[in-house]
Design an enzyme around this catalytic site. Structure first.
Site, PDB file in Angstrom:
ATOM      1  NE  ARG A 196      -4.089  -2.246   0.224  1.00  0.00           N
ATOM      2  CZ  ARG A 196      -3.810  -3.452   0.442  1.00  0.00           C
ATOM      3  NH1 ARG A 196      -3.228  -3.990  -1.019  1.00  0.00           N
ATOM      4  NH2 ARG A 196      -4.632  -4.373  -0.007  1.00  0.00           N
ATOM      5  CD  GLU A 201      -5.577   0.842   2.893  1.00  0.00           C
ATOM      6  OE1 GLU A 201      -5.579  -0.242   2.732  1.00  0.00           O
ATOM      7  OE2 GLU A 201      -6.337   0.929   1.508  1.00  0.00           O
ATOM      8  CB  SER A 235      -9.079  -1.525   4.787  1.00  0.00           C
ATOM      9  OG  SER A 235      -9.553  -2.666   3.942  1.00  0.00           O
TER      10      SER A 235
HETATM   11  C1  LIG Z   1     -15.444  -0.103  -0.003  1.00  0.00           C
HETATM   12  C2  LIG Z   1     -13.666  -0.271  -0.669  1.00  0.00           C
HETATM   13  C3  LIG Z   1     -13.224  -1.392  -1.117  1.00  0.00           C
HETATM   14  C4  LIG Z   1     -11.545  -0.796  -0.894  1.00  0.00           C
HETATM   15  N1  LIG Z   1     -11.491  -2.058  -1.146  1.00  0.00           N
HETATM   16  C5  LIG Z   1      -9.510  -1.761  -1.696  1.00  0.00           C
HETATM   17  C6  LIG Z   1      -8.770  -3.465  -1.555  1.00  0.00           C
HETATM   18  O1  LIG Z   1      -9.045  -4.170  -1.527  1.00  0.00           O
HETATM   19  N2  LIG Z   1      -7.460  -3.522  -2.725  1.00  0.00           N
HETATM   20  C7  LIG Z   1      -7.076  -1.557  -2.281  1.00  0.00           C
HETATM   21  O2  LIG Z   1      -5.637  -1.223  -1.819  1.00  0.00           O
HETATM   22  N3  LIG Z   1      -7.542  -0.836  -2.059  1.00  0.00           N
HETATM   23  C8  LIG Z   1      -8.426  -1.213  -1.756  1.00  0.00           C
HETATM   24  N4  LIG Z   1      -9.876   0.169  -1.355  1.00  0.00           N
HETATM   25  C9  LIG Z   1      -8.600   1.650  -1.535  1.00  0.00           C
HETATM   26  C10 LIG Z   1      -9.631   2.505  -3.522  1.00  0.00           C
HETATM   27  O3  LIG Z   1     -10.567   1.874  -4.013  1.00  0.00           O
HETATM   28  C11 LIG Z   1      -7.820   2.248  -3.298  1.00  0.00           C
HETATM   29  O4  LIG Z   1      -6.770   3.334  -2.936  1.00  0.00           O
HETATM   30  C12 LIG Z   1      -7.686   3.265  -4.858  1.00  0.00           C
HETATM   31  O5  LIG Z   1      -6.958   3.206  -5.259  1.00  0.00           O
HETATM   32  C13 LIG Z   1      -8.615   5.084  -4.879  1.00  0.00           C
HETATM   33  O6  LIG Z   1      -8.615   5.447  -5.679  1.00  0.00           O
HETATM   34  P1  LIG Z   1      -9.937   6.844  -6.099  1.00  0.00           P
HETATM   35  O7  LIG Z   1      -9.256   7.013  -7.022  1.00  0.00           O
HETATM   36  O8  LIG Z   1     -10.878   6.369  -5.117  1.00  0.00           O
HETATM   37  O9  LIG Z   1      -8.711   8.131  -4.859  1.00  0.00           O
HETATM   38  P2  LIG Z   1      -8.838   9.429  -4.673  1.00  0.00           P
HETATM   39  O10 LIG Z   1      -9.886   8.789  -3.353  1.00  0.00           O
HETATM   40  O11 LIG Z   1      -9.704   9.753  -5.693  1.00  0.00           O
HETATM   41  O12 LIG Z   1      -7.875   9.851  -3.769  1.00  0.00           O
HETATM   42  C14 LIG Z   1      -6.598   9.262  -3.595  1.00  0.00           C
HETATM   43  C15 LIG Z   1      -5.604  10.111  -3.457  1.00  0.00           C
HETATM   44  O13 LIG Z   1      -5.024  10.028  -4.498  1.00  0.00           O
HETATM   45  C16 LIG Z   1      -4.181  11.631  -5.426  1.00  0.00           C
HETATM   46  N5  LIG Z   1      -5.015  10.962  -6.471  1.00  0.00           N
HETATM   47  C17 LIG Z   1      -6.088  10.669  -7.066  1.00  0.00           C
HETATM   48  N6  LIG Z   1      -5.627  10.657  -8.072  1.00  0.00           N
HETATM   49  C18 LIG Z   1      -4.595  11.390  -8.789  1.00  0.00           C
HETATM   50  C19 LIG Z   1      -3.457  10.829 -10.156  1.00  0.00           C
HETATM   51  N7  LIG Z   1      -4.217  10.655 -10.725  1.00  0.00           N
HETATM   52  N8  LIG Z   1      -2.201  11.555  -9.784  1.00  0.00           N
HETATM   53  C20 LIG Z   1      -2.010  11.954  -8.885  1.00  0.00           C
HETATM   54  N9  LIG Z   1      -2.811  11.930  -7.564  1.00  0.00           N
HETATM   55  C21 LIG Z   1      -3.956  11.353  -7.594  1.00  0.00           C
HETATM   56  C22 LIG Z   1      -5.428  11.821  -4.895  1.00  0.00           C
HETATM   57  O14 LIG Z   1      -5.676  13.231  -4.082  1.00  0.00           O
HETATM   58  C23 LIG Z   1      -5.745  11.770  -2.676  1.00  0.00           C
HETATM   59  O15 LIG Z   1      -4.612  11.886  -2.187  1.00  0.00           O
HETATM   60  C24 LIG Z   1     -11.218   0.278  -1.095  1.00  0.00           C
HETATM   61  C25 LIG Z   1     -11.719   1.498  -0.790  1.00  0.00           C
HETATM   62  C26 LIG Z   1     -13.454   1.229  -0.960  1.00  0.00           C
HETATM   63  C27 LIG Z   1     -13.987   2.234  -0.958  1.00  0.00           C
END
Ligand SMILES: Cc1cc2nc3c(=O)[nH]c(=O)nc-3n(C[C@H](O)[C@H](O)[C@H](O)COP(=O)(O)OP(=O)(O)OC[C@H]3O[C@@H](n4cnc5c(N)ncnc54)[C@H](O)[C@@H]3O)c2cc1C
Length: 337
Positions: free
Chosen positions: A162, A333, A237
């Site tokens: 992570r 996380e 998580s």
């Molecule tokens: C129900 C649920 C289950 C999940 N299960 C998992 C799992 O099994 N494994 C796992 O690893 N994660 C899991 N996650 C966490 C999440 O899905 C991941 O971390 C995912 O990669 C986040 O993507 P996002 O686009 O929504 O990020 P965001 O929440 O939009 O952004 C996260 C961070 O990245 C930055 N950011 C966003 N896009 C960019 C970009 N293009 N360039 C630079 N910075 C950027 C944002 O400013 C923020 O700081 C889960 C979440 C939920 C809600």
């Protein structure tokens, strides 16, 4: 550009916090234009993908940019492998489905993870025995200091559990614009040994699973265990699984004989969910916030009206009680904004 714009629909916790300025971009040109806007140029920036890994603890006094760059292309590398590139605004699960529909293997164990492709390298998303680093080739980024494009390969990304360069020394310095994966096309490496995949495949009556079957099994397991953010606000998580020295683990094992651990050299990874559960948090609610009844590692916006600060304070209480009982400091996380 919008002013005093609610980010409630843009974070899966469903927290109602405002951004002083907000805009959506669909191309590199629009992104650079937004970054060069003289009205907002000196303000802090917040990039938003799917909003599934952020906790907005207060209004954001800066420019929030929703990244909507779309597009996927594929390049054959050899008889059995393709490089598949997706732009940052592609939804992760839809991208995985695109790969499976076109018989590209390697991402099936990561089915149904919320968020966007562009965010996947930031915490090296992982599930069911796979992390993106296993199939990652490179990503294109925009360097925010000089607005030049750069390519980060596997080594430069410094992926860990992570973790990546984008959460460490590169934090806040780059926007990820696209990501390329090396995927199999004919002969696939099926991974079923992790978690309940094997037993779910048995339930489905499948003996020789395809990559599509593995994805189906993962989706079924995830749907039965994790709350859907569309129904109940959460960010998956909330904490990382802590890694502790083997010596400390052995001491804890004498006191708590049921403690589980996954050894790795002189260290042991301990499931954070178990630690939290042992402290009595599973299903517990304080005000608008609760730990999920099936998975204590997931903090939920139980009433839909929780503020980011309430969720943050709830997580601090969990950290304190785990520290007190086990002497282990949990790390969040989720990105705290
Ligand atoms: C129900 C649920 C289950 C999940 N299960 C998992 C799992 O099994 N494994 C796992 O690893 N994660 C899991 N996650 C966490 C999440 O899905 C991941 O971390 C995912 O990669 C986040 O993507 P996002 O686009 O929504 O990020 P965001 O929440 O939009 O952004 C996260 C961070 O990245 C930055 N950011 C966003 N896009 C960019 C970009 N293009 N360039 C630079 N910075 C950027 C944002 O400013 C923020 O700081 C889960 C979440 C939920 C809600």
């Amino acid at each position: 550009m919008h002013e005093n714009f609610s980010l409630k629909p843009y974070n899966t916790f469903g927290v109602d916090a405002n951004a002083r300025y907000f805009t959506e971009v669909h191309s590199i040109e629009e992104l650079i234009e937004a970054l060069n806007n003289p009205d907002t140029q000196t303000l802090p920036l917040l990039f938003i993908g799917g909003g599934s890994n952020i906790l907005l603890t207060k209004d954001f006094d800066g420019l929030a940019i929703k990244l909507n760059l779309k597009g996927i292309h594929t390049d054959p590398i050899n008889e059995n492998e393709f490089w598949v590139t997706a732009k940052s605004g592609e939804n992760w699960h839809e991208f995985v489905m695109f790969c499976l529909n076109n018989n590209f293997g390697g991402l099936e164990n990561l089915s149904l993870i919320p968020g966007n492709v562009g965010t996947s390298p930031i915490q090296n998303i992982g599930a069911y025995g796979t992390e993106i680093k296993d199939v990652f080739v490179n990503c294109t980024v925009l360097n925010l200091e000089n607005l030049q494009l750069e390519t980060f390969d596997l080594k430069q990304c410094k992926f860990g559990y992570r973790d990546s360069v984008f959460k460490q020394e590169g934090k806040g310095k780059y926007v990820i614009l696209d990501v390329t994966f090396r995927l199999t096309h004919r002969i696939h490496h099926i991974k079923t040994e992790y978690g309940a995949i094997q037993s779910e495949l048995e339930n489905l009556g499948i003996q020789n699973p395809t990559i599509q079957d593995v994805s189906r099994a993962v989706i079924n397991i995830r749907q039965s265990k994790l709350p859907d953010p569309k129904e109940i606000g959460n960010a998956g998580s909330f904490f990382k699984n802590p890694t502790i020295p083997l010596v400390q683990f052995k001491e804890l094992k004498q006191k708590f004989e049921n403690i589980q651990g996954y050894p790795n050299g002189d260290f042991v990874k301990v499931p954070a969910g178990w630690l939290i559960e042992q402290c009595g948090w599973k299903g517990k609610q304080i005000g608008n916030v609760a730990s999920h009844k099936l998975q204590s590692l997931v903090i939920i916006n139980a009433t839909g009206n929780a503020t980011g600060k309430e969720i943050f304070d709830f997580s601090t209480e969990i950290i304190n009680s785990v520290k007190e009982k086990f002497g282990i400091e949990l790390e969040r996380e989720v990105n705290i904004i």
